[in-house]
Design a protein around this motif. Structure first.
Motif, PDB file in Angstrom:
ATOM      1  N   VAL A  96       1.199  -1.155  -0.315  1.00 57.42           N
ATOM      2  CA  VAL A  96      -0.021  -0.209   0.098  1.00 57.42           C
ATOM      3  C   VAL A  96       1.004   1.325   0.159  1.00 57.42           C
ATOM      4  CG1 VAL A  96      -2.419  -1.195   1.219  1.00 57.42           C
ATOM      5  CG2 VAL A  96      -0.152  -0.247   2.544  1.00 57.42           C
ATOM      6  N   VAL A  97       2.200   1.027   0.471  1.00 57.16           N
ATOM      7  CA  VAL A  97       3.328   2.488  -0.040  1.00 57.16           C
ATOM      8  C   VAL A  97       4.373   1.613  -0.824  1.00 57.16           C
ATOM      9  CG1 VAL A  97       4.727   3.755   1.301  1.00 57.16           C
ATOM     10  CG2 VAL A  97       2.348   2.997   2.219  1.00 57.16           C
ATOM     11  N   SER A  98       4.566   2.146  -2.205  1.00 59.04           N
ATOM     12  CA  SER A  98       5.230   2.186  -2.700  1.00 59.04           C
ATOM     13  C   SER A  98       6.832   2.648  -2.626  1.00 59.04           C
ATOM     14  CB  SER A  98       4.925   2.027  -4.147  1.00 59.04           C
ATOM     15  OG  SER A  98       4.682   2.994  -4.736  1.00 59.04           O
ATOM     16  N   SER A  99       7.734   2.348  -2.707  1.00 59.42           N
ATOM     17  CA  SER A  99       9.038   3.053  -2.622  1.00 59.42           C
ATOM     18  C   SER A  99       9.873   3.008  -3.987  1.00 59.42           C
ATOM     19  CB  SER A  99      10.333   2.849  -2.020  1.00 59.42           C
ATOM     20  OG  SER A  99       9.386   3.258  -0.628  1.00 59.42           O
ATOM     21  N   THR A 100       9.729   4.141  -4.711  1.00 58.37           N
ATOM     22  CA  THR A 100      10.419   4.328  -6.208  1.00 58.37           C
ATOM     23  C   THR A 100      11.438   5.258  -6.332  1.00 58.37           C
ATOM     24  OG1 THR A 100       8.336   3.794  -7.045  1.00 58.37           O
ATOM     25  CG2 THR A 100      10.541   4.249  -8.452  1.00 58.37           C
TER      26      THR A 100
ATOM     27  N   VAL B  76      15.504  11.350  -4.964  1.00 61.46           N
ATOM     28  CA  VAL B  76      14.837  11.510  -4.703  1.00 61.46           C
ATOM     29  C   VAL B  76      13.642  10.159  -4.398  1.00 61.46           C
ATOM     30  CG1 VAL B  76      12.362  12.851  -5.066  1.00 61.46           C
ATOM     31  CG2 VAL B  76      14.756  13.674  -6.013  1.00 61.46           C
ATOM     32  N   LEU B  77      13.130  10.168  -3.561  1.00 60.68           N
ATOM     33  CA  LEU B  77      12.176   8.849  -3.179  1.00 60.68           C
ATOM     34  C   LEU B  77      11.401   8.961  -3.139  1.00 60.68           C
ATOM     35  CD1 LEU B  77      13.060   5.415  -2.423  1.00 60.68           C
ATOM     36  CD2 LEU B  77      12.645   6.128   0.261  1.00 60.68           C
ATOM     37  N   VAL B  78      10.461   8.843  -3.856  1.00 58.75           N
ATOM     38  CA  VAL B  78       8.773   9.352  -4.272  1.00 58.75           C
ATOM     39  C   VAL B  78       8.125   7.748  -2.961  1.00 58.75           C
ATOM     40  CG1 VAL B  78       7.117   8.693  -5.366  1.00 58.75           C
ATOM     41  CG2 VAL B  78       9.056  10.331  -6.169  1.00 58.75           C
ATOM     42  N   LEU B  79       7.367   7.995  -2.328  1.00 55.72           N
ATOM     43  CA  LEU B  79       6.617   7.168  -1.350  1.00 55.72           C
ATOM     44  C   LEU B  79       5.113   7.604  -2.206  1.00 55.72           C
ATOM     45  CD1 LEU B  79       7.825   7.377   2.048  1.00 55.72           C
ATOM     46  CD2 LEU B  79       8.608   6.154   0.165  1.00 55.72           C
ATOM     47  N   ALA B  80       4.673   6.768  -2.948  1.00 60.87           N
ATOM     48  CA  ALA B  80       3.140   6.411  -3.599  1.00 60.87           C
ATOM     49  C   ALA B  80       2.409   5.394  -2.003  1.00 60.87           C
ATOM     50  CB  ALA B  80       2.940   5.884  -5.027  1.00 60.87           C
ATOM     51  N   ILE B  81       1.444   6.827  -1.880  1.00 56.38           N
ATOM     52  CA  ILE B  81       0.462   5.457  -0.812  1.00 56.38           C
ATOM     53  C   ILE B  81      -0.590   5.478  -1.347  1.00 56.38           C
ATOM     54  CG2 ILE B  81      -0.981   6.064   0.805  1.00 56.38           C
ATOM     55  CD1 ILE B  81       0.595   8.052   1.829  1.00 56.38           C
ATOM     56  N   ASP B  82      -1.346   3.747  -1.981  1.00 59.46           N
ATOM     57  CA  ASP B  82      -2.152   3.131  -2.635  1.00 59.46           C
ATOM     58  C   ASP B  82      -2.576   2.311  -2.112  1.00 59.46           C
ATOM     59  OD1 ASP B  82      -3.515   2.357  -4.661  1.00 59.46           O
ATOM     60  OD2 ASP B  82      -2.422   1.303  -6.047  1.00 59.46           O
ATOM     61  N   HIS B  83      -4.005   2.825  -0.974  1.00 58.08           N
ATOM     62  CA  HIS B  83      -5.070   2.235  -0.557  1.00 58.08           C
ATOM     63  C   HIS B  83      -6.209   2.506  -0.754  1.00 58.08           C
ATOM     64  CE1 HIS B  83      -6.188  -0.299   2.766  1.00 58.08           C
ATOM     65  NE2 HIS B  83      -6.587   0.971   3.574  1.00 58.08           N
ATOM     66  N   PRO B  84      -6.692   2.117  -2.319  1.00 57.98           N
ATOM     67  CA  PRO B  84      -8.043   2.185  -2.646  1.00 57.98           C
ATOM     68  C   PRO B  84      -9.222   1.740  -1.556  1.00 57.98           C
ATOM     69  CG  PRO B  84      -6.685   1.330  -3.797  1.00 57.98           C
ATOM     70  CD  PRO B  84      -6.426   1.064  -3.015  1.00 57.98           C
ATOM     71  N   PRO B  85     -10.531   3.179  -1.431  1.00 60.27           N
ATOM     72  CA  PRO B  85     -10.367   4.070  -2.674  1.00 60.27           C
ATOM     73  C   PRO B  85      -9.775   4.730  -2.264  1.00 60.27           C
ATOM     74  CG  PRO B  85     -12.600   4.409  -1.303  1.00 60.27           C
ATOM     75  CD  PRO B  85     -11.520   2.524  -1.083  1.00 60.27           C
TER      76      PRO B  85
ATOM     77  N   VAL C  17      12.389  13.495   0.272  1.00 55.56           N
ATOM     78  CA  VAL C  17      11.493  12.207   0.042  1.00 55.56           C
ATOM     79  C   VAL C  17      10.389  12.890  -0.370  1.00 55.56           C
ATOM     80  CG1 VAL C  17       9.400  10.545   1.460  1.00 55.56           C
ATOM     81  CG2 VAL C  17      12.665  10.858   1.834  1.00 55.56           C
ATOM     82  N   LEU C  18       9.751  12.652  -1.058  1.00 57.19           N
ATOM     83  CA  LEU C  18       8.634  13.051  -1.769  1.00 57.19           C
ATOM     84  C   LEU C  18       7.376  12.509  -1.532  1.00 57.19           C
ATOM     85  CD1 LEU C  18       6.741  14.957  -3.382  1.00 57.19           C
ATOM     86  CD2 LEU C  18       6.979  13.560  -5.625  1.00 57.19           C
ATOM     87  N   ILE C  19       6.164  12.599  -0.277  1.00 57.82           N
ATOM     88  CA  ILE C  19       5.243  11.351  -0.721  1.00 57.82           C
ATOM     89  C   ILE C  19       4.382  11.916  -1.715  1.00 57.82           C
ATOM     90  CG2 ILE C  19       3.213  11.096   1.316  1.00 57.82           C
ATOM     91  CD1 ILE C  19       5.654  11.782   3.174  1.00 57.82           C
TER      92      ILE C  19
END
Length: 707
Positions: free
Chosen positions: A9-13, A18-27, A55-57
């Motif tokens: 639900v939290v991916s790191s790329t 710059v580390l991008v933390l993307a929160i992906d927890h639908p809906p 870090v970028l959230i």
């Protein structure tokens, strides 16, 4: 067969450094335990990774983070708790940027506040709405927000629970930059790289200095405390929000956080929170009527309103505000001119208060037309009748609608009490007839009772619910009976109050007791505001069918016979000298009450405020149980929403049926049995309450939901 591993639900790329933390927890990217764990682990990893400079959230989907995970409500919290996650983000030695799109609400905004820099793109909405659930921001929101944007702006956001736009957030200083496109990842990366190029370091929000002007901060806190005492009387969490904000001014940050947490836990244990959370869920559940699942709504592109009085004008404004054209019908040119003037007065008031611009007023009025001929309604998709509450008058209107309206047009009545099945029988198209019971002022009040007669088609009911949503109303499905849900319960509430008044309590004590319980006005203040003549007409209408065994209190009739109808006549139960809006007790009314007690052979006795509340609430709860048992309301929660949104029942108590559950139905039944000794007809316990108590159940068990 191999099982696929679910995506985190939290991916790191890593994008360069710059580390991008993307929160992906639908809906909605709610802050579930997995999201909290993922964020904490990712920040820890970023701290240790030499390849990461910042870090970028961001949020995936339509939102940044829309708040707490409601699926965790009422369950033991699992670590890490949100305050720990926010503190770790803020403590990161590398710059952390939150790039916000969609909703950043509650804990979502607290995550963003813990970051060192914030960017928002157009369409984002930011807010701390915890007060609406009887809580306060509990992960540093009361400490970081005032330090960042000042006490006045922070208190406004937290005490109202409203959402600020991206543009307003930038003006307030809640975010540091507005994006120029809706590409939140691209905008966020560009901003982080700009910060790195400028040598910008981590910048803990706790060090922000918007509280530096202590005098201004103190004045804002004092003003909020004074305003809250009148506007949010009886509510627990708003005062705790103010106290926590004061701590941001007077205490070191960590001590302020500890006090915020203490207040948060106190709010969590408060019965007010249980009531407010119930109201929150009930408002979402109430729109799920059977017909909305079974049928598709008809399109509504234009609306007719019949009647230009207070109610008709208010309905017209509500429809105009939804962007729809309105055709108003009145009996003659003079009445039509008065109706249009009423509509214009509403908009003039909104312009004067700065709520809308003169251009918005002009645009709304451009959608308004009027006529004295029903033929002007030939092409409208929906007609709402709002004429005098008289069956013969309403039937005459529907006879005309039968003649002029196109096939498929929906014919709605705004009646408050009358039998809609009888009205529908006037036409050859009863499947198109529905009740839309608005509450005055119709452009302000949120409740809309959708009254479902026996022969209406499902798609008409579905259309009524969709129409309510378009008007930003809270729709409740009601069956046909005298008064539907709300006014039927209001009648019983008022009858129980009249009994108390005749038995010895003054109307002024009764009003005071109910205000202390949480109503904005007592029952006799409401009578004076609405006009005593309205209830008088209803009582005369019901007189031929009134049960001869039922006790009837005549005190209000004596006032009406003197022409004392309340505010509009300068006196009712109260005196209103020189057009005053707030009444003062009237010794002549008390003398009339004494005379009526003597006529009825009643020796007055005294009542404590607690007993007044017990009796009035028992009467309402008991009749509400009958309303559910008869299917007039589908579920207890429909009753709760009706009384909260239409009748001033204190929201923090959840509604009468939630309140009964919190009291315990066995206690309610015991009170009813006691009162039944005085009047077996009025206080006869509802069979539904008896049945539920016998099997150890409560009203919530009938909701079919957690509400």
């Amino acid at each position: 067969m191999t099982q696929s591993t679910p995506a985190p639900v939290v991916s790191s790329t890593l994008h360069g450094n710059v580390l991008v933390l993307a929160i992906d927890h639908p809906p909605v990217n709610a802050l579930s335990v997995d999201v909290r764990r993922g964020l904490l682990a990712a920040i820890e990893a970023a701290e240790l990774d030499a390849a990461v400079a910042a870090v970028l959230i961001v949020g995936a989907g339509r939102n940044f983070i829309a708040g707490a995970d409601i699926r965790e409500f009422g369950k033991p919290p699992l670590p890490p708790l949100l305050p720990a996650v926010c503190n770790r983000i803020e403590a990161c030695s590398k710059p952390v940027v939150a790039a916000i799109h969609g909703a950043a609400l509650g804990g979502g905004l607290e995550i963003a506040l813990a970051a060192h820099y914030r960017l928002a793109v157009a369409g984002a909405k930011l807010g701390l709405p915890e007060v609406q659930l009887g809580l306060l921001p509990g992960a540093g929101g009361t400490q970081r927000t005032p330090r960042l944007i000042g006490a006045a702006a922070a208190l406004d956001l937290m005490l109202s629970g409203r959402h600020a736009s991206a543009e307003e957030a930038a003006t307030l200083g809640l975010v540091d930059r507005l994006g120029t496109s809706d590409d939140v990842l691209g905008e966020g990366l560009a901003y982080v790289r700009e910060l790195l190029a400028a040598g910008s370091a981590a910048r803990p929000t706790r060090a922000a200095d918007a509280l530096a002007d202590e005098a201004a901060s103190r004045a804002a806190i004092d003003a909020a405390r004074k305003q809250t005492a009148s506007r949010s009387r009886g509510l627990f969490s708003p005062l705790k929000i103010i106290e926590a904000t004061e701590a941001a001014l007077t205490l070191p940050f960590d001590e302020g956080l500890a006090l915020e947490r203490k207040f948060f836990l106190e709010c969590l244990e408060s019965p007010q929170r249980a009531g407010l959370v119930h109201a929150f869920f009930a408002e979402r559940e109430v729109a799920k009527a059977p017909e909305t699942r079974a049928a598709t709504a008809r399109p509504i592109a234009s609306v007719g309103v019949i009647g230009g009085g207070t109610m008709g004008a208010g309905i017209a404004v509500a429809v105009l505000d939804a962007g729809l054209p309105v055709t108003m019908i009145e009996r003659d040119d003079a009445a039509l001119a008065r109706g249009k003037a009423q509509v214009e007065r509403v908009y003039d008031g909104l312009v004067a208060k700065g709520r809308i611009s003169a251009d918005a007023k002009a645009a709304a009025l451009a959608r308004f037309t009027g006529s004295t001929s029903y033929d002007a309604l030939a092409q409208v998709d929906l007609v709402i009748e709002a004429v005098f509450e008289d069956m013969a008058v309403k039937k005459a209107v529907f006879t005309e609608l039968e003649r002029v309206c196109k096939p498929g047009a929906i014919l709605a009545t705004n009646t408050s009490y009358l039998d809609i099945d009888d009205i529908a029988a006037t036409t050859s198209r009863p499947a198109d007839v529905v009740g839309l019971h608005f509450f005055s002022p119709a452009n302000v009040m949120k409740l809309l009772e959708v009254v479902v007669p026996a022969r209406v088609s499902a798609d008409v009911v579905a259309t009524a619910f969709e129409f309510a949503k378009r008007l930003r109303k809270v729709p409740v499905r009601a069956g046909v009976c005298d008064g539907f849900i709300g006014n039927r319960l209001l009648a019983v509430y008022r009858t129980a109050a009249d009994y108390l008044m005749e038995d010895g309590a003054s109307p002024y004590q009764i009003d005071r007791a109910m205000r202390e319980f949480g109503y904005p006005m007592g029952p006799y203040q409401v009578v004076d505001l609405a006009g005593g003549d309205i209830g008088w007409a209803a009582r005369k209408r019901r007189a031929p069918t009134r049960d001869p065994r039922a006790r009837y209190v005549q005190i209000a009739d004596r006032l009406c016979e003197r022409g004392w109808f309340g505010q509009k006549t300068g006196r009712g139960f109260y005196l209103y000298p020189e057009g005053a809006r707030t009444g003062t007790p009237d010794p002549e009314v008390e003398a009339i009450i004494d005379e009526e007690r003597q006529r009825a052979g009643i020796t007055p006795r005294s009542f404590g405020d607690e007993e007044i509340v017990r009796r009035l609430m028992c009467a309402v709860i008991n009749e509400a149980a009958n309303v559910v048992r008869e299917g007039i309301a589908l579920r207890p929660l429909d009753v709760d929403v009706t009384l909260v949104h239409g009748y001033g029942f204190p929201r923090y108590r959840g509604g009468p049926m939630k309140y009964a559950d919190m009291l315990g139905l066995a206690h309610v039944l015991a009170d009813l049995r006691t009162f039944e000794q005085e009047d077996a007809l009025f206080w006869k316990p509802s069979p539904l309450i008896v049945e539920l108590v016998e099997r150890g159940a409560d009203f919530a068990s009938l909701n079919g939901t957690d509400a």
